[in-house]
Design a protein around this motif. Sequence first.
Motif, PDB file in Angstrom:
ATOM      1  N   VAL A  18     -42.442  17.678   1.869  1.00  0.00           N
ATOM      2  CA  VAL A  18     -42.098  16.299   1.590  1.00  0.00           C
ATOM      3  C   VAL A  18     -42.550  16.002   0.170  1.00  0.00           C
ATOM      4  CG1 VAL A  18     -42.412  13.883   2.221  1.00  0.00           C
ATOM      5  CG2 VAL A  18     -42.308  15.636   4.001  1.00  0.00           C
TER       6      VAL A  18
ATOM      7  N   THR B  72     -40.449  24.194   0.429  1.00  0.00           N
ATOM      8  CA  THR B  72     -40.217  23.261   1.515  1.00  0.00           C
ATOM      9  C   THR B  72     -41.402  22.322   1.663  1.00  0.00           C
ATOM     10  OG1 THR B  72     -38.775  24.777   2.732  1.00  0.00           O
ATOM     11  CG2 THR B  72     -39.837  23.031   3.991  1.00  0.00           C
TER      12      THR B  72
ATOM     13  N   THR C 262     -35.990  20.916   2.311  1.00  0.00           N
ATOM     14  CA  THR C 262     -36.078  22.100   3.156  1.00  0.00           C
ATOM     15  C   THR C 262     -35.264  23.217   2.526  1.00  0.00           C
ATOM     16  OG1 THR C 262     -36.318  20.744   5.158  1.00  0.00           O
ATOM     17  CG2 THR C 262     -35.704  23.051   5.445  1.00  0.00           C
TER      18      THR C 262
ATOM     19  N   THR D  56     -39.489  12.167   0.320  1.00  0.00           N
ATOM     20  CA  THR D  56     -38.178  12.685   0.672  1.00  0.00           C
ATOM     21  C   THR D  56     -38.318  14.157   1.037  1.00  0.00           C
ATOM     22  OG1 THR D  56     -35.862  12.902  -0.060  1.00  0.00           O
ATOM     23  CG2 THR D  56     -37.564  13.262  -1.724  1.00  0.00           C
ATOM     24  N   GLN D  57     -37.698  14.559   2.133  1.00  0.00           N
ATOM     25  CA  GLN D  57     -37.856  15.908   2.669  1.00  0.00           C
ATOM     26  C   GLN D  57     -36.963  16.900   1.944  1.00  0.00           C
ATOM     27  OE1 GLN D  57     -39.882  17.170   5.393  1.00  0.00           O
ATOM     28  NE2 GLN D  57     -39.176  19.100   4.464  1.00  0.00           N
TER      29      GLN D  57
ATOM     30  N   ARG E 112     -46.160  17.046  -3.639  1.00  0.00           N
ATOM     31  CA  ARG E 112     -45.499  17.518  -2.435  1.00  0.00           C
ATOM     32  C   ARG E 112     -46.534  17.950  -1.410  1.00  0.00           C
ATOM     33  NH1 ARG E 112     -42.869  23.295  -4.484  1.00  0.00           N
ATOM     34  NH2 ARG E 112     -44.835  24.471  -4.633  1.00  0.00           N
TER      35      ARG E 112
END
Length: 120
Positions: free
Chosen positions: A92, A90, A117, A114-115, A38
């Motif tokens: 990507v 949080t 949040t 893939t994001q 990430r």
Amino acid sequence: QVQVVESGGGLVQPGGSLRLSCAASRTIFSIRTMGWYRQGPGKEREWVAGFSSAGSTNYADSVKVRVTISTDNAKNTMYLQMDSLKPEDTAVYYCKVVVGGPGSTFAIYWGQGTQVTVSS
């Protein structure tokens, strides 16, 4: 060429859960290793979790206990189950696939990300 596609990201409140998916274009049995990384805002990409070449699972200290990785071999898919999410999660999220080649050679493939949040 191996296609790698992540999915499952989105907006979730602190304490919530998400399950990310990583689908590969070939059977997981032909893949040496798979893992999750990430990259948060203003941060370097970091390793989150993954399978070793021997098949065991490993987790970064920042996420251990809160995340679990697994595979569905019939679907050539790896999952990242994330619970008790925090705002610091949080980022990507990227899937990394390592495919063996001739001899000791290998190739590395990344998904598009893939994001995730985490915010109230």
